[in-house]
Design a protein around this motif. Sequence first.
Motif, PDB file in Angstrom:
ATOM      1  N   SER A 336       0.831  -1.204   0.000  1.00 12.52           N
ATOM      2  CA  SER A 336       0.000   0.000   0.000  1.00 12.52           C
ATOM      3  C   SER A 336       0.862   1.250   0.000  1.00 12.52           C
ATOM      4  N   TRP A 337       1.920   1.241   0.808  1.00 17.50           N
ATOM      5  CA  TRP A 337       2.797   2.410   0.878  1.00 17.50           C
ATOM      6  C   TRP A 337       3.503   2.646  -0.451  1.00 17.50           C
ATOM      7  N   HIS A 338       4.130   1.619  -0.992  1.00 15.56           N
ATOM      8  CA  HIS A 338       4.959   1.792  -2.188  1.00 15.56           C
ATOM      9  C   HIS A 338       4.145   1.973  -3.467  1.00 15.56           C
ATOM     10  N   LEU A 339       2.963   1.390  -3.528  1.00 17.80           N
ATOM     11  CA  LEU A 339       2.172   1.466  -4.755  1.00 17.80           C
ATOM     12  C   LEU A 339       1.124   2.577  -4.739  1.00 17.80           C
ATOM     13  N   ILE A 340       0.678   2.984  -3.567  1.00 13.44           N
ATOM     14  CA  ILE A 340      -0.418   3.957  -3.477  1.00 13.44           C
ATOM     15  C   ILE A 340      -0.027   5.204  -2.680  1.00 13.44           C
ATOM     16  N   GLU A 341       0.261   5.026  -1.409  1.00 14.71           N
ATOM     17  CA  GLU A 341       0.412   6.165  -0.498  1.00 14.71           C
ATOM     18  C   GLU A 341       1.614   7.041  -0.837  1.00 14.71           C
ATOM     19  N   LYS A 342       2.740   6.438  -1.152  1.00  9.48           N
ATOM     20  CA  LYS A 342       3.956   7.192  -1.451  1.00  9.48           C
ATOM     21  C   LYS A 342       3.746   8.106  -2.646  1.00  9.48           C
ATOM     22  N   THR A 343       3.091   7.577  -3.688  1.00  5.75           N
ATOM     23  CA  THR A 343       2.809   8.368  -4.890  1.00  5.75           C
ATOM     24  C   THR A 343       1.859   9.524  -4.571  1.00  5.75           C
ATOM     25  N   SER A 344       0.859   9.239  -3.741  1.00  7.46           N
ATOM     26  CA  SER A 344      -0.112  10.274  -3.363  1.00  7.46           C
ATOM     27  C   SER A 344       0.555  11.404  -2.592  1.00  7.46           C
ATOM     28  N   LEU A 345       1.458  11.045  -1.680  1.00  6.64           N
ATOM     29  CA  LEU A 345       2.160  12.057  -0.898  1.00  6.64           C
ATOM     30  C   LEU A 345       3.068  12.909  -1.784  1.00  6.64           C
ATOM     31  N   LYS A 346       3.714  12.273  -2.762  1.00  7.06           N
ATOM     32  CA  LYS A 346       4.552  13.035  -3.690  1.00  7.06           C
ATOM     33  C   LYS A 346       3.708  14.043  -4.462  1.00  7.06           C
ATOM     34  N   LEU A 347       2.514  13.610  -4.859  1.00 11.73           N
ATOM     35  CA  LEU A 347       1.618  14.510  -5.581  1.00 11.73           C
ATOM     36  C   LEU A 347       1.204  15.683  -4.708  1.00 11.73           C
ATOM     37  N   SER A 348       0.909  15.412  -3.439  1.00  6.92           N
ATOM     38  CA  SER A 348       0.467  16.471  -2.532  1.00  6.92           C
ATOM     39  C   SER A 348       1.567  17.483  -2.249  1.00  6.92           C
ATOM     40  N   HIS A 349       2.832  17.071  -2.430  1.00  8.23           N
ATOM     41  CA  HIS A 349       3.959  17.974  -2.181  1.00  8.23           C
ATOM     42  C   HIS A 349       4.598  18.468  -3.489  1.00  8.23           C
ATOM     43  N   ASN A 350       3.881  18.273  -4.592  1.00 13.37           N
ATOM     44  CA  ASN A 350       4.381  18.719  -5.892  1.00 13.37           C
ATOM     45  C   ASN A 350       4.627  20.227  -5.880  1.00 13.37           C
ATOM     46  N   LYS A 351       5.814  20.651  -6.271  1.00  8.57           N
ATOM     47  CA  LYS A 351       6.201  22.062  -6.194  1.00  8.57           C
ATOM     48  C   LYS A 351       5.333  22.948  -7.084  1.00  8.57           C
ATOM     49  N   LYS A 352       5.045  22.484  -8.304  1.00  6.77           N
ATOM     50  CA  LYS A 352       4.238  23.279  -9.221  1.00  6.77           C
ATOM     51  C   LYS A 352       2.825  23.454  -8.681  1.00  6.77           C
ATOM     52  N   LEU A 353       2.262  22.360  -8.127  1.00  9.91           N
ATOM     53  CA  LEU A 353       0.931  22.446  -7.531  1.00  9.91           C
ATOM     54  C   LEU A 353       0.938  23.421  -6.358  1.00  9.91           C
ATOM     55  N   LYS A 354       1.965  23.313  -5.526  1.00  9.21           N
ATOM     56  CA  LYS A 354       2.079  24.186  -4.359  1.00  9.21           C
ATOM     57  C   LYS A 354       2.184  25.646  -4.781  1.00  9.21           C
ATOM     58  N   GLN A 355       3.021  25.942  -5.780  1.00 10.94           N
ATOM     59  CA  GLN A 355       3.198  27.316  -6.238  1.00 10.94           C
ATOM     60  C   GLN A 355       1.912  27.869  -6.840  1.00 10.94           C
ATOM     61  N   TYR A 356       1.223  27.032  -7.608  1.00 10.39           N
ATOM     62  CA  TYR A 356      -0.032  27.464  -8.241  1.00 10.39           C
ATOM     63  C   TYR A 356      -1.085  27.804  -7.187  1.00 10.39           C
ATOM     64  N   LEU A 357      -1.247  26.919  -6.209  1.00  7.86           N
ATOM     65  CA  LEU A 357      -2.245  27.135  -5.163  1.00  7.86           C
ATOM     66  C   LEU A 357      -1.888  28.312  -4.265  1.00  7.86           C
ATOM     67  N   ASN A 358      -0.594  28.526  -4.056  1.00  8.62           N
ATOM     68  CA  ASN A 358      -0.178  29.681  -3.270  1.00  8.62           C
ATOM     69  C   ASN A 358      -0.497  30.996  -3.993  1.00  8.62           C
ATOM     70  N   ARG A 359      -0.331  30.992  -5.318  1.00  9.90           N
ATOM     71  CA  ARG A 359      -0.672  32.184  -6.097  1.00  9.90           C
ATOM     72  C   ARG A 359      -2.174  32.454  -6.034  1.00  9.90           C
ATOM     73  N   LYS A 360      -2.961  31.376  -6.122  1.00 12.80           N
ATOM     74  CA  LYS A 360      -4.413  31.522  -6.037  1.00 12.80           C
ATOM     75  C   LYS A 360      -4.821  32.068  -4.675  1.00 12.80           C
ATOM     76  N   GLN A 361      -4.110  31.632  -3.631  1.00 10.51           N
ATOM     77  CA  GLN A 361      -4.416  32.081  -2.267  1.00 10.51           C
ATOM     78  C   GLN A 361      -4.143  33.580  -2.123  1.00 10.51           C
ATOM     79  N   ASP A 362      -3.112  34.047  -2.815  1.00 16.56           N
ATOM     80  CA  ASP A 362      -2.701  35.458  -2.696  1.00 16.56           C
ATOM     81  C   ASP A 362      -3.674  36.400  -3.387  1.00 16.56           C
ATOM     82  N   LYS A 363      -4.447  35.866  -4.338  1.00 15.13           N
ATOM     83  CA  LYS A 363      -5.343  36.737  -5.107  1.00 15.13           C
ATOM     84  C   LYS A 363      -6.577  37.131  -4.283  1.00 15.13           C
TER      85      LYS A 363
END
Length: 363
Positions: A336-363
């Motif tokens: 579960s960790w290696h096939l599902i959870e690890k990938t999900s956590l990487k997605l949640s910490h994606n730099k581009k996603l983080k930067q995009y959402l931070n810009r949206k928050q600032d508006k």
Amino acid sequence: MAKDIKMYLNNLYLNKTNNFDFIRFILASLVLYSHSYILYYGQNSLELKNEFIHYITNGLIDGGAIAVNLFFVVSGFLITISWFNTKSHIHFIIKRLLRILPGFIALMAITIFIIVPLLTSDLELYINHISIGNIIKDFVKLTISPISVMNIFEELPKNTVNGSLWTLKYELYCYMMILILGVLRILNKKVVTLIFIIFLSIYLLQINDIISFNRGIPIPRLFTYFLVGILIYFYKDKIKFDNKTLLGLLAISIVLSFTPLKILILIFFVPYILFYFIYSNTFKFYAFGKYGDFSYGIYIYAFFIQQCVLYIFRDMNFYSYMIISYIVTLIFAILSWHLIEKTSLKLSHNKKLKQYLNRKQDK
């Protein structure tokens, strides 16, 4: 252990050399251990008294309950840190959902569409029984009900499919509390202390049957422990790990153990011991999570796998049952960790996603 930590939690909490991964692993394993007695012997068996935590606390609490309580304490502490470290509210929500939902969805799919069909004695009847509507209802409730899998475990001592999943929705409720308080800009020491006093009061009245509030409703209990974790964060500059504090709390706990308020030992003293160990310089399990965080996988798979093992090997002795269940659960947790959870956590910490959402928050 006491002499090696002489600092306030405020100086330790951001230290990456801690035992959080080890503690979560132990707590998840403790749930499996405790459930083994109930699932093997039945809810009303006298054998339940032999469960270690139940035995040493003279029936005050069992291992499963204390593990869940401490999971919520740890969660309250870490999720509060996550809130203050996450600029975007949307990003906070995404991170929380990606930690719980992908693993749960995989569990549902494996349970309903793979394992139960392999175990059922009438596959055609099972296929005809499957209802997408029931599956969607279970997903919304973050559970897997007997009606969704035709309850193949109805002849076992406890006929529940996966009795550990009930806490997941309350975990999300606690996340929502953090979100609401944070968005309203009232996630602070004074407000959280007030909310804690309210929930603690309701919880104490509930367990002492002073108010006509159903004991089976776990919100007061779980929110109390989650709020303990939040308060540990806010009072981190006051919490010191040393002999005086340890012995003082121990003395108070001994006195409380002879009163109707002995539950306060679990609410205050045990979390202190937990964090004492988490940041210990003597017991160094800092690299325990090097190969992954298997605690969530153990927690969500254990109950179902324990039921499957007992369903297949009904004459197995108790200790063999517990060991085999643990080994199989650990295998599923690792996958579960290696096939599902690890990938999900990487997605949640994606730099581009983080930067995009931070810009949206600032508006």
